[in-house]
Design an enzyme around this catalytic site. Structure first.
Site, PDB file in Angstrom:
ATOM      1  N   ASP A  52       0.834  -1.203   0.000  1.00 18.55           N
ATOM      2  CA  ASP A  52       0.000   0.000   0.000  1.00 18.55           C
ATOM      3  C   ASP A  52       0.866   1.250   0.000  1.00 18.55           C
ATOM      4  O   ASP A  52       0.597   2.214  -0.707  1.00 18.55           O
ATOM      5  CB  ASP A  52      -0.982   0.001   1.184  1.00 18.55           C
ATOM      6  CG  ASP A  52      -0.306  -0.229   2.533  1.00 18.55           C
ATOM      7  OD1 ASP A  52       0.921  -0.475   2.586  1.00 18.55           O
ATOM      8  OD2 ASP A  52      -1.019  -0.164   3.548  1.00 18.55           O
ATOM      9  N   ASP A  75       7.263   3.787   3.171  1.00 19.76           N
ATOM     10  CA  ASP A  75       7.578   4.982   3.956  1.00 19.76           C
ATOM     11  C   ASP A  75       9.092   4.980   4.207  1.00 19.76           C
ATOM     12  O   ASP A  75       9.854   5.358   3.322  1.00 19.76           O
ATOM     13  CB  ASP A  75       6.722   4.911   5.237  1.00 19.76           C
ATOM     14  CG  ASP A  75       6.852   6.120   6.135  1.00 19.76           C
ATOM     15  OD1 ASP A  75       7.457   7.119   5.714  1.00 19.76           O
ATOM     16  OD2 ASP A  75       6.354   6.072   7.264  1.00 19.76           O
ATOM     17  N   PHE A 127       0.942  11.820   6.944  1.00 24.45           N
ATOM     18  CA  PHE A 127       0.223  10.583   7.247  1.00 24.45           C
ATOM     19  C   PHE A 127      -1.091  10.567   6.480  1.00 24.45           C
ATOM     20  O   PHE A 127      -1.869  11.516   6.539  1.00 24.45           O
ATOM     21  CB  PHE A 127      -0.013  10.466   8.751  1.00 24.45           C
ATOM     22  CG  PHE A 127      -0.525   9.113   9.139  1.00 24.45           C
ATOM     23  CD1 PHE A 127       0.338   8.024   9.224  1.00 24.45           C
ATOM     24  CD2 PHE A 127      -1.870   8.909   9.400  1.00 24.45           C
ATOM     25  CE1 PHE A 127      -0.134   6.765   9.558  1.00 24.45           C
ATOM     26  CE2 PHE A 127      -2.348   7.651   9.740  1.00 24.45           C
ATOM     27  CZ  PHE A 127      -1.483   6.574   9.824  1.00 24.45           C
ATOM     28  N   VAL A 128      -1.335   9.492   5.763  1.00 25.44           N
ATOM     29  CA  VAL A 128      -2.539   9.401   4.927  1.00 25.44           C
ATOM     30  C   VAL A 128      -3.335   8.130   5.229  1.00 25.44           C
ATOM     31  O   VAL A 128      -2.785   7.152   5.746  1.00 25.44           O
ATOM     32  CB  VAL A 128      -2.185   9.436   3.418  1.00 25.44           C
ATOM     33  CG1 VAL A 128      -1.587  10.790   3.025  1.00 25.44           C
ATOM     34  CG2 VAL A 128      -1.226   8.301   3.049  1.00 25.44           C
ATOM     35  N   ASP A 174      -4.703   2.648   6.701  1.00 27.09           N
ATOM     36  CA  ASP A 174      -5.478   2.847   7.922  1.00 27.09           C
ATOM     37  C   ASP A 174      -4.786   3.720   8.945  1.00 27.09           C
ATOM     38  O   ASP A 174      -3.566   3.901   8.921  1.00 27.09           O
ATOM     39  CB  ASP A 174      -5.744   1.493   8.582  1.00 27.09           C
ATOM     40  CG  ASP A 174      -4.482   0.922   9.230  1.00 27.09           C
ATOM     41  OD1 ASP A 174      -3.471   0.790   8.516  1.00 27.09           O
ATOM     42  OD2 ASP A 174      -4.506   0.650  10.445  1.00 27.09           O
ATOM     43  N   ARG A 225      -9.496   2.261   6.030  1.00 27.54           N
ATOM     44  CA  ARG A 225      -9.090   1.496   4.835  1.00 27.54           C
ATOM     45  C   ARG A 225     -10.158   1.548   3.747  1.00 27.54           C
ATOM     46  O   ARG A 225      -9.869   1.445   2.565  1.00 27.54           O
ATOM     47  CB  ARG A 225      -8.843   0.023   5.195  1.00 27.54           C
ATOM     48  CG  ARG A 225      -7.705  -0.216   6.149  1.00 27.54           C
ATOM     49  CD  ARG A 225      -7.361  -1.705   6.204  1.00 27.54           C
ATOM     50  NE  ARG A 225      -6.552  -2.060   7.371  1.00 27.54           N
ATOM     51  CZ  ARG A 225      -5.233  -1.924   7.447  1.00 27.54           C
ATOM     52  NH1 ARG A 225      -4.564  -1.417   6.434  1.00 27.54           N
ATOM     53  NH2 ARG A 225      -4.588  -2.279   8.530  1.00 27.54           N
TER      54      ARG A 225
HETATM   55  P1  IMP Z   1       7.900   1.500   6.369  1.00 33.29           P
HETATM   56  O1  IMP Z   1       8.376   0.190   6.933  1.00 33.29           O
HETATM   57  O2  IMP Z   1       8.395   2.670   7.173  1.00 33.29           O
HETATM   58  O3  IMP Z   1       8.163   1.668   4.900  1.00 33.29           O
HETATM   59  O4  IMP Z   1       6.352   1.586   6.617  1.00 33.29           O
HETATM   60  C1  IMP Z   1       5.504   0.775   5.996  1.00 33.29           C
HETATM   61  C2  IMP Z   1       4.241   0.576   6.769  1.00 33.29           C
HETATM   62  O5  IMP Z   1       3.911   1.635   7.680  1.00 33.29           O
HETATM   63  C3  IMP Z   1       3.122   0.550   5.764  1.00 33.29           C
HETATM   64  O6  IMP Z   1       2.933  -0.746   5.260  1.00 33.29           O
HETATM   65  C4  IMP Z   1       1.964   1.086   6.549  1.00 33.29           C
HETATM   66  O7  IMP Z   1       1.337   0.025   7.232  1.00 33.29           O
HETATM   67  C5  IMP Z   1       2.564   2.025   7.550  1.00 33.29           C
HETATM   68  N1  IMP Z   1       2.487   3.432   7.066  1.00 33.29           N
HETATM   69  C6  IMP Z   1       3.519   4.224   6.698  1.00 33.29           C
HETATM   70  N2  IMP Z   1       3.082   5.447   6.339  1.00 33.29           N
HETATM   71  C7  IMP Z   1       1.727   5.408   6.473  1.00 33.29           C
HETATM   72  C8  IMP Z   1       0.689   6.385   6.235  1.00 33.29           C
HETATM   73  O8  IMP Z   1       0.908   7.545   5.840  1.00 33.29           O
HETATM   74  N3  IMP Z   1      -0.583   5.976   6.477  1.00 33.29           N
HETATM   75  C9  IMP Z   1      -0.890   4.718   6.923  1.00 33.29           C
HETATM   76  N4  IMP Z   1       0.049   3.787   7.160  1.00 33.29           N
HETATM   77  C10 IMP Z   1       1.350   4.136   6.943  1.00 33.29           C
HETATM   78 MG    MG Z   2       1.047  -1.892   5.478  1.00 36.18          MG
END
Ligand code: IMP
Ligand code: MG
Length: 179
Positions: free
Chosen positions: A103, A106, A155-156, A162, A168
């Site tokens: 999805d 980040d 944050f979205v 979610d 969602r």
């Molecule tokens: P990462 O490991 O930092 O890349 O984060 C990935 C996970 O963090 C995603 O799969 C989401 O579940 C959650 N996440 C990161 N940014 C957002 C956001 O802006 N909205 C909702 N969930 C987020």
């Molecule tokens: Mg996720």
């Protein structure tokens, strides 16, 4: 689109449903072209990828398969810190052309763990497709091969994403309200 409140947080409309659909159209065209004769195995990361997975696959007119995994993270006793395990991957992926569906990417911590776990099983190739990418937050070396929409570091929610379980189901994308 009106503002929404999820738990204690307020969100405002950011990207409309049509804009999201349009971005997935373009991404799907690229994936279809690149995987035309490869019968790719798409691996959707639950829960957030359900929307993107569905929207992407209905646009593909190539032979393909899909499965879903969950990522379970726990602190192992080894010095490397967090250990991640993919739950639910029953398909034989050795020799397959795998495309991971996320999805959002980040910081990239999650995708790094997923790629490590998948590569252990020796797929022919592994690519990543994500509905959203936050380029300002992403600090890893792994290329994110297919991105529908790049967004700033906010944050979205919506379209599968979610806030603590809620949001969602919202069509389009909402961002944290500034006021
Ligand atoms: P990462 O490991 O930092 O890349 O984060 C990935 C996970 O963090 C995603 O799969 C989401 O579940 C959650 N996440 C990161 N940014 C957002 C956001 O802006 N909205 C909702 N969930 C987020
Ligand atoms: Mg996720």
């Amino acid at each position: 689109m009106a503002n929404v409140t999820l738990h204690d947080m307020h969100f405002e409309p950011y990207l409309g449903e049509a804009e999201v659909a349009h971005a997935i159209d373009a991404l799907a065209a690229n994936v279809a072209k690149d995987y035309a004769n490869k019968t790719p195995l798409f691996v959707g990361v639950l829960n957030g990828s359900y929307f993107f997975a569905s929207e992407l696959l209905k646009r593909l007119d190539i032979p393909c398969e899909i499965t879903f995994v969950k990522v379970a993270s726990y602190h192992g006793t080894v010095s490397s810190g967090t250990v991640s395990q993919l739950i639910g991957l029953n398909e034989r992926i050795a020799g397959r052309h795998v495309v991971v569906l996320e999805d959002i990417v980040d910081t990239g911590n999650t995708i790094v763990h997923i790629m490590e776990a998948l590569r252990e099983q020796q797929p022919a190739t592994v690519a990543i497709a994500s509905l959203l990418l936050k380029p300002e937050a992403y600090k890893k070396d792994i290329p994110i091969d297919y991105v529908a929409l790049e967004i700033p570091n906010v944050f979205v929610v919506g379209s599968g994403l979610d806030h603590d379980g809620l949001g969602r189901n919202l069509p389009g994308i909402y961002r944290l309200a500034t006021a």
